[in-house]
Enzyme design. Structure first.
Site, mmCIF file in Angstrom:
data_model
loop_
_atom_site.group_PDB
_atom_site.id
_atom_site.type_symbol
_atom_site.label_atom_id
_atom_site.label_comp_id
_atom_site.label_asym_id
_atom_site.label_seq_id
_atom_site.Cartn_x
_atom_site.Cartn_y
_atom_site.Cartn_z
ATOM 1 N N ASN A 157 0.820 -1.202 0.000
ATOM 2 C CA ASN A 157 0.000 0.000 0.000
ATOM 3 C C ASN A 157 0.860 1.261 0.000
ATOM 4 O O ASN A 157 1.674 1.458 0.892
ATOM 5 C CB ASN A 157 -0.881 0.010 1.260
ATOM 6 N N GLU A 158 0.712 2.095 -1.024
ATOM 7 C CA GLU A 158 1.194 3.470 -1.036
ATOM 8 C C GLU A 158 2.678 3.674 -0.762
ATOM 9 O O GLU A 158 3.088 4.021 0.349
ATOM 10 C CB GLU A 158 0.369 4.331 -0.065
ATOM 11 N N VAL A 159 3.480 3.507 -1.772
ATOM 12 C CA VAL A 159 4.858 4.012 -1.728
ATOM 13 C C VAL A 159 4.765 5.537 -1.728
ATOM 14 O O VAL A 159 4.107 6.125 -2.591
ATOM 15 C CB VAL A 159 5.668 3.522 -2.941
#
Length: 343
Positions: free
Chosen positions: A140-142
């Site tokens: 989830n979400e770099v």
């Protein structure tokens, strides 16, 4: 551009196995079978299940069977009530999208990366047999673009490791800037026909996150509407917000009205990339904070939904329960019948 069948309309089960206190009470009672029953009336075809690594791993990397058992039960409850499921690794050892989690080092540490690969191999061994009823979301979400190049190497390696145990499971890969739609072009080329390009959309942030305490310089009592022109929207923000925060709008080139045309413009390059590479697009999170006016929340959902539906972009709204974006909240009950048309 492909359409990801079976994953067109979804909701996140945020806060159950991630972003929580990890207590037995939370795991046992935050979401129960009754919630899965409730969700059958929402017109959905899938649910996204965020999990943190410490549900299934000790701090030294030993596996916790009770955590895997909880995931298995959640997946099977979803299937019992007719939902496909996405297993989303929301946090891995050494990395979290939330700096408050104090997880760091993943992108520069090969040992942590190997641990990440092994965990996904374990997920694949245990859950890769569900066919197209379960999909895997790598991470989830770099957050930082500076980590994007390393992530573009890690993601294909992880896919390769998964494929030894789950050769046809659909796998979601996102980009940097919190899975920004503007980062889709820099997601690695699809490794095979079972890769889905993933992005998140809380745009424009000053509307969807109005009053959010975790946004730097955001006043707790700030409110604004989703209507009119972008010019008026920007003028209102500049008049009511600290200059640094209002200044984030300067990166927007869009000059039209706040309606579906805004999202058409915002998603245009990602849609072009998906067409060029013949890959499906999926929006794993989108939503409006509970501080927003309910009628304006509906307007925002309607506008983004029109573009999702036009291009066959799958999506999962954030979030089913609590998490500052509560879709079950009392404030939304007067508009919920209308709102759920736009999930």
């Amino acid at each position: 551009m492909k359409t990801w069948k079976g994953y067109q309309k979804g909701v996140n089960l945020g806060g159950w196995f991630s972003q929580c206190d990890y207590s037995e009470d939370r795991f046992n009672n935050f979401i129960t079978e009754d919630d899965f029953k409730e969700l059958t009336s929402w017109g959905l075809d899938h649910l996204r299940l965020p999990v943190d690594y410490n549900l299934v791993e000790t701090e030294d990397g030993q596996y916790k069977e009770e955590g895997f058992a909880r995931i298995k039960r959640a997946l099977e409850l979803g299937h019992k009530y007719g939902f496909n499921m996405i297993l989303d690794l929301h946090k891995t050892a050494g990395y979290s999208f939330d700096p408050g989690e104090k997880q760091s080092g993943f992108f520069g540490n090969e040992a942590l990366q190997e641990r990440f690969y092994r965990l996904w191999e374990e997920f694949a061994k245990r859950f890769g047999g569900y066919g197209d009823k379960v999909a895997f979301e790598l991470l989830n979400e770099v957050v930082d673009k500076e980590d994007g190049a390393v992530w573009a190497e890690i993601a294909p390696k992880c896919v390769e490791r998964i494929r030894a145990y789950a050769p046809t499971t659909d796998i979601l890969i996102g980009g940097y800037w919190h899975n920004s739609v503007q980062a889709v072009r820099d997601i690695p080329m699809p490794m095979d026909e079972h890769i889905i390009y993933n992005f998140h959309s809380y745009d424009p942030l000053l509307f969807t996150h109005q009053g959010a305490q975790w946004v730097d310089d955001m006043p707790a009592d700030y409110h604004m509407e989703f209507k009119g022109s972008m010019e008026d929207f920007c003028a209102y923000a500049k008049a009511h917000l600290p200059a640094k925060l209002a200044g984030t709008l300067s990166i927007l080139d869009y000059k039209g009205n706040l309606d579906s045309a805004y999202f058409e413009d915002l998603f245009a390059d990602a849609i072009a990339v998906a067409k060029e590479r013949n890959v499906a697009l999926y929006c794993g999170e989108y939503g409006v904070i509970e501080n927003a006016d309910p009628a304006n929340t509906v307007l925002w959902y309607k506008a983004i939904h029109e573009v999702f539906a036009k291009y066959g972009i799958g999506r999962a709204a954030w979030s089913y329960k609590e998490m500052d974006f509560d879709l079950r909240a009392d404030r939304l009950k007067p508009v919920f019948a209308e709102l759920k048309k736009y999930f």
